[in-house]
Design a protein around this motif. Structure first.
Motif, short mmCIF file in Angstrom:
data_model
loop_
_atom_site.label_atom_id
_atom_site.label_comp_id
_atom_site.label_asym_id
_atom_site.label_seq_id
_atom_site.Cartn_x
_atom_site.Cartn_y
_atom_site.Cartn_z
N GLN A 140 138.62 45.25 44.23
CA GLN A 140 139.34 46.87 44.04
C GLN A 140 140.11 46.10 45.88
O GLN A 140 141.24 47.04 46.24
N ARG B 279 143.36 48.11 45.69
CA ARG B 279 144.48 49.69 46.64
C ARG B 279 145.44 48.38 47.53
O ARG B 279 146.33 49.82 47.52
N THR C 243 149.08 56.39 38.81
CA THR C 243 147.87 57.37 38.69
C THR C 243 146.39 56.77 37.79
O THR C 243 145.56 57.20 37.68
N GLU D 256 144.99 54.44 40.57
CA GLU D 256 144.01 55.66 40.89
C GLU D 256 142.89 55.50 40.09
O GLU D 256 141.39 55.36 40.57
N ALA D 257 143.01 56.32 38.93
CA ALA D 257 141.91 56.25 38.23
C ALA D 257 140.57 55.54 38.17
O ALA D 257 139.53 55.30 37.63
N HIS D 258 141.33 54.36 37.46
CA HIS D 258 140.79 52.71 37.66
C HIS D 258 140.02 52.32 38.87
O HIS D 258 138.99 51.63 38.57
N ASP D 259 141.04 53.06 39.97
CA ASP D 259 139.85 52.56 41.78
C ASP D 259 138.46 53.57 41.52
O ASP D 259 137.38 53.24 42.05
N ARG D 260 138.80 54.51 40.95
CA ARG D 260 137.63 55.17 41.30
C ARG D 260 136.51 54.40 39.94
O ARG D 260 135.65 55.01 40.08
N GLU D 261 136.98 54.60 38.79
CA GLU D 261 135.94 53.90 38.19
C GLU D 261 135.31 52.25 38.90
O GLU D 261 134.25 52.37 38.44
N GLU E 276 135.00 52.03 41.79
CA GLU E 276 133.95 52.43 42.84
C GLU E 276 132.76 53.96 41.53
O GLU E 276 131.85 53.03 43.03
N ALA E 277 133.12 54.00 41.53
CA ALA E 277 131.19 54.23 40.49
C ALA E 277 130.97 52.76 39.70
O ALA E 277 130.00 53.46 40.29
N GLN E 278 131.19 52.23 39.40
CA GLN E 278 131.16 51.12 38.93
C GLN E 278 129.82 50.32 40.40
O GLN E 278 129.12 49.89 39.82
#
Lengths: 141, 141
Positions: free
Chosen positions: A109, A113, B89, B92-97, B99-101
């Motif tokens: 991650q 980033r 975009t 960033e969407a992947h980064d959020r995923e 994070e959720a993981q």
DNA sequence: TTGCACGCTGGAGTGGGCTCCAGGTCAACA
DNA sequence: TGTTGACCTGGAGCCCACTCCAGCGTGCAA
């Protein structure tokens, strides 16, 4: 303590556990779930115990344990209390794997980033063209 | 900066990237990797750029991005600099995923550890039987 | 000049984990 | 009495991401 023993239809069990009907049947078929009680019509009636076990399965599955290993754990559980030591050993090993998984995700991650940051810099420069600034290293992709 | 341009045999590329030879060929076949240069004998010669891209692929793959989405990203990269916004975009969407993981893993790991703790208590009590202590809730498994 | 390592291709096969389907039972309701 | 809707079964099918294979070419070292 008064144990209010409940019973759940397949639909309710699916709802509660988040597994699909097919997945519940599949788990029973492969022995991850012990044969579920049936009503007179032969339809499944899940118990609180079943749901508890399914909660455990969900936890293990969601942390990436393969079905084969869950089966191993299920067998230990069925064998009785003599296997608690083995269960702890198995779960601790799994815990370490989860830890490693998280560490690896965090690491990747961070790289992700950095990449996003690099792209942002590129965008910022192309919006405000000023020849003095420069994004250091050209990056792949 | 003097770019020492290197070239890698398939074996070396596999070594460097951690992907198997078959996987490298597979990635090229499906277009996740652009057609790799060949020597006179028709054998692949990977460039530094190839390895860089494969590093990105490894990062995305290891964070759970499906191949279909990596292909989408690869296409943006090939389309050129106009797509940097879209790439950000997507990443960033992947980064959020990711994070959720991680959050979900942490949560389930906590449950796992409670379970291990419960087993440990059971073990401690059976080693030193003293009728006053009691492990509170009977647990599934 | 042969043997070995390395690589090539197209296509088939694998493993994990479900997911879907046809054809049937049963209970409740209109 | 008929029509839903939930559920049953065995077995086939699906998706993903590889992985393996037969049969072949190339290049070097003994």
């Amino acid at each position: 303590m008064l144990d209010a023993v409940s019973v759940y239809t397949p639909g309710q069990a699916a709802e509660e556990t988040g597994f699909s009907l097919d997945t519940l049947r599949y788990y029973e078929r492969i022995g991850l779930l012990e044969p579920v009680e049936r009503n007179a019509a032969g339809q499944r009636r899940f118990s609180d115990e079943d749901l508890g076990w399914l909660g455990m399965v969900r936890c293990l599955r969601d942390t990436g344990m393969p079905i084969a290993e869950m089966l191993r754990f299920a067998k230990l559980v069925r064998k009785g209390d003599d296997t608690i030591n083995d269960r702890v050993t198995l779960l601790e090993a799994h815990d370490r794997e989860v830890e490693a998984q998280i560490a690896q995700l965090r690491e990747k991650q961070a790289a992700l980033r950095r990449k996003i940051g690099y792209y942002r810099d590129v965008l910022a420069l192309s919006e405000t063209p000023s020849p003095c600034e420069r994004v250091e290293e050209p990056q792949p992709g």
